[in-house]
Design a protein around this motif. Structure first.
Motif, PDB file in Angstrom:
ATOM      1  N   LEU A  62       0.755  -1.426   0.095  1.00  0.00           N
ATOM      2  CA  LEU A  62       0.049  -0.106  -0.013  1.00  0.00           C
ATOM      3  C   LEU A  62       0.986   1.387  -0.090  1.00  0.00           C
ATOM      4  CD1 LEU A  62      -2.880  -0.846   2.214  1.00  0.00           C
ATOM      5  CD2 LEU A  62      -2.887  -0.814  -0.120  1.00  0.00           C
ATOM      6  N   ILE A  63       2.011   1.070   0.899  1.00  0.00           N
ATOM      7  CA  ILE A  63       2.768   2.345   0.897  1.00  0.00           C
ATOM      8  C   ILE A  63       3.316   2.512  -0.674  1.00  0.00           C
ATOM      9  CG2 ILE A  63       5.065   3.147   1.718  1.00  0.00           C
ATOM     10  CD1 ILE A  63       4.347   1.935   4.316  1.00  0.00           C
ATOM     11  N   GLY A  65       2.227   1.726  -3.472  1.00  0.00           N
ATOM     12  CA  GLY A  65       1.029   2.501  -4.273  1.00  0.00           C
ATOM     13  C   GLY A  65       0.876   3.804  -4.048  1.00  0.00           C
ATOM     14  N   LEU A  66       0.725   4.185  -2.664  1.00  0.00           N
ATOM     15  CA  LEU A  66       0.300   5.198  -2.354  1.00  0.00           C
ATOM     16  C   LEU A  66       1.386   6.601  -2.723  1.00  0.00           C
ATOM     17  CD1 LEU A  66      -1.439   5.290   1.103  1.00  0.00           C
ATOM     18  CD2 LEU A  66      -2.094   6.478  -0.938  1.00  0.00           C
ATOM     19  N   SER A  67       2.676   6.049  -2.553  1.00  0.00           N
ATOM     20  CA  SER A  67       3.727   7.077  -2.831  1.00  0.00           C
ATOM     21  C   SER A  67       3.423   7.354  -4.514  1.00  0.00           C
ATOM     22  CB  SER A  67       5.172   6.580  -2.561  1.00  0.00           C
ATOM     23  OG  SER A  67       5.338   5.423  -3.228  1.00  0.00           O
ATOM     24  N   LEU A  69       0.932   7.392  -6.243  1.00  0.00           N
ATOM     25  CA  LEU A  69      -0.404   8.055  -6.250  1.00  0.00           C
ATOM     26  C   LEU A  69      -0.231   9.512  -6.106  1.00  0.00           C
ATOM     27  CD1 LEU A  69      -3.416   7.860  -6.824  1.00  0.00           C
ATOM     28  CD2 LEU A  69      -3.528   7.712  -4.326  1.00  0.00           C
ATOM     29  N   LEU A  70       0.614   9.733  -4.669  1.00  0.00           N
ATOM     30  CA  LEU A  70       0.859  11.037  -4.319  1.00  0.00           C
ATOM     31  C   LEU A  70       2.024  11.881  -5.131  1.00  0.00           C
ATOM     32  CD1 LEU A  70       0.291  10.504  -0.425  1.00  0.00           C
ATOM     33  CD2 LEU A  70      -1.266  11.405  -1.954  1.00  0.00           C
ATOM     34  N   ILE A  86      -3.744  14.673  -7.251  1.00  0.00           N
ATOM     35  CA  ILE A  86      -3.881  13.444  -7.935  1.00  0.00           C
ATOM     36  C   ILE A  86      -4.026  13.310  -9.267  1.00  0.00           C
ATOM     37  CG2 ILE A  86      -4.884  11.373  -7.762  1.00  0.00           C
ATOM     38  CD1 ILE A  86      -5.219  11.560  -4.839  1.00  0.00           C
ATOM     39  N   GLY A  94       0.033   3.800  -9.469  1.00  0.00           N
ATOM     40  CA  GLY A  94      -0.174   3.415  -8.123  1.00  0.00           C
ATOM     41  C   GLY A  94      -0.606   2.079  -8.293  1.00  0.00           C
TER      42      GLY A  94
END
Ligand SMILES: Nc1ncnc2c1ncn2[C@@H]1O[C@H](COP(=O)(O)OP(=O)(O)OP(=O)(O)O)[C@@H](O)[C@H]1O
Ligand SMILES: [Mg+2]
Lengths: 243, 221
Positions: A62-63, A65-67, A69-70, A86, A94
């Motif tokens: 998740l981290i 993917g999130l990084s 994404l952000l 975004i 992501g």
């Protein structure tokens, strides 16, 4: 169903994990992930237990993917809230990064269905030098011991009163060196002992080695390898077209 | 005041039968305790729980009124000197001197005191001659002496020693005995695990026997 030759499995894993790296389309990535999961389920009945054990890496995924994404600011904007921006490319990357990791993990599990010993015979059958194969085998076999030793020195260093956080760089370095030292020393000592034991049993006494269980590719293995090659080529071509 | 308290603690290793069930006990600061019981009964496990190395499935463990869950291993290590059952698992520095000095550094001694204390204890356990030898190649008994020197030099208020006499020759056992007597005079407490009946009886005022059925026999001598 666990009856494929290790070499067939190896080609499946190599194909799947290289696809995971080059894939650029979410639909294709989902498809490959599904194929990968299906194959490992087919080969290993206990796959779900293994996946449950691996649940600890979910936050890591998740981290990752999130990084993406952000912090991926390319593409067009789809959402903005103060400084959080975004974009469609970020969202896509992501999701892709998570799928890629899933493919690599599930396909690696295909190899885990094979015992280290039979992997070894298969690799030597691929004409890899036996010395190298043997080293890899020993490495895998002693990984858990290495891990234990690491844990012990981690405990010992902390119980000597050292906190792992907050110190000068010099202290930090000393702490980390001490934590790593016992595992490295014992790995070297073990290597020496194994060398002696191997020599005592005539390791490399003759240029050719024979095996108790010879690996032989059967028709189904050839079919498996052939279909891997075809599917792999198709996926690569399809992936190229999408970009 | 109780130094360490276990409150209805239950523990089992993953996928194996339970070691402690609803286990409660209290140790005081100035007590000299012996923990005995057959091989594999769970003596070392009990100690690891007390130190917060292992986490119980249920129940609470307190060290000086603090819940052990909220303490770091370093904090625990600063209050208790713990001698592992196997010195191979506890040695991390390449030389005996460094092993001792490391613990002293994190007990807050300055450089001059570190050198003095380390040399005193190296001398006490007669390992000055191997002060700078590669520690991982030492004999079992020599390693044990390095660990004892490292633990005792730090002068914590409480000590836990898991089979401290293993590998020691008679002369060294006597030296360890002398240390333990001195600790008692200084009103410091300790827990010793040992299968050496004579050694343990000479030093303790409370014996805790872990029994097969999960109960304990706890008696003051
Ligand atoms: N890491 C572990 N994982 C699983 N089981 C363990 C582990 N460590 C210990 N055990 C088991 O727990 C039980 C208690 O072990 P423990 O080391 O506490 O015994 P002990 O009383 O200290 O024995 P000894 O007198 O031999 O030192 C044993 O049956 C042992 O096999
Ligand atoms: Mg033990």
């Amino acid at each position: 169903m666990n009856t494929f030759d290790p070499r067939a499995k190896l080609s499946i894993v190599i194909a799947l994990s290289s696809l995971a790296i080059i894939v650029k389309d979410i639909r294709l990535a989902v498809f490959i992930a599904a194929v990968s999961l299906a194959i490992s389920m087919m080969l290993s009945p206990s796959i779900f237990n293994i996946l449950v054990k691996l649940r600890r890496i979910i936050p890591l995924l998740l981290i990752l993917g999130l990084s993406q994404l952000l912090f991926n600011k390319t593409g067009t904007q789809i959402f903005q809230y103060y400084s959080i921006l975004i974009t469609d490319a970020g969202l896509k990357e992501g999701i892709l990064v998570i799928l890629r990791m899933l493919i690599i993990i599930t396909s690696a599990l295909i190899l885990a269905t094979e015992s280290a010993g039979s992997m070894m015979t298969a690799l030597s059958a691929l004409k890899l030098p036996y010395e190298i194969v043997f080293m890899v085998y020993i490495g895998i076999k002693f990984l858990p011991i290495f891990n234990d030793e690491f844990k012990n020195s981690l405990l010992a260093v902390q119980l000597a009163g050292a906190d792992l956080k907050a110190h000068s760089l010099k202290d930090k370095l000393q702490v980390y060196v001490y934590i790593a030292t016992p595992a490295v020393v014992s790995a070297l000592n073990r290597a020496k002992k194994i060398a002696i034991a191997a020599e005592c049993r005539g390791f490399r006494a003759y240029p050719h080695r024979t095996f108790l269980n010879n690996k032989k590719l059967e028709l189904k293995d050839y079919i498996a390898i052939l279909s891997v090659v075809i599917l792999f080529t198709a996926a690569v071509l399809f992936n190229k077209q999408l970009v | 005041m109780s130094f360490c308290r276990l409150d209805s603690v239950s523990f089992s290793y993953p996928d194996s039968k339970s070691i402690l069930e609803n286990f409660s006990i209290e140790f005081n600061k100035e007590e000299r305790i012996g923990i005995v019981g057959r091989n594999g009964i769970g003596k070392t496990t009990l100690i690891k729980l007390m130190l917060g190395i292992l986490k119980p499935q249920s129940g609470r463990i307190y060290l000086k009124k603090n819940d052990i869950r909220h303490m770091s291993l370093a904090q625990v290590g600063q209050k208790i000197g713990y001698c592992f059952q196997n010195p191979d698992n506890q040695l991390f520095a390449p030389t005996a001197y460094e092993q001792i000095a490391f613990g002293l550094k994190y007990s807050g001694f300055n450089n001059q005191h570190i050198a003095e204390r380390a040399d005193y204890w190296l001398n006490y356990f007669e390992i000055s001659n191997i002060r700078d030898s590669f520690v991982f190649n030492l004999s079992r008994g020599q390693k044990q002496r390095v660990i004892l020197a490292a633990i005792l030099s730090r002068g914590t208020d409480f000590f836990i020693m898991d089979e401290p006499t293993t590998g020691l020759d008679i002369a060294m056992q006597n030296k360890l005995s002398k240390c333990l007597k001195k600790l008692a005079d200084e009103k410091k407490g300790f827990i010793i695990i040992s299968h050496d009946k004579a050694f343990i009886e000479a030093h303790i005022d409370r014996a805790v026997l872990l029994k097969e059925d999960g109960s304990i026999k706890d008696e003051y001598i």
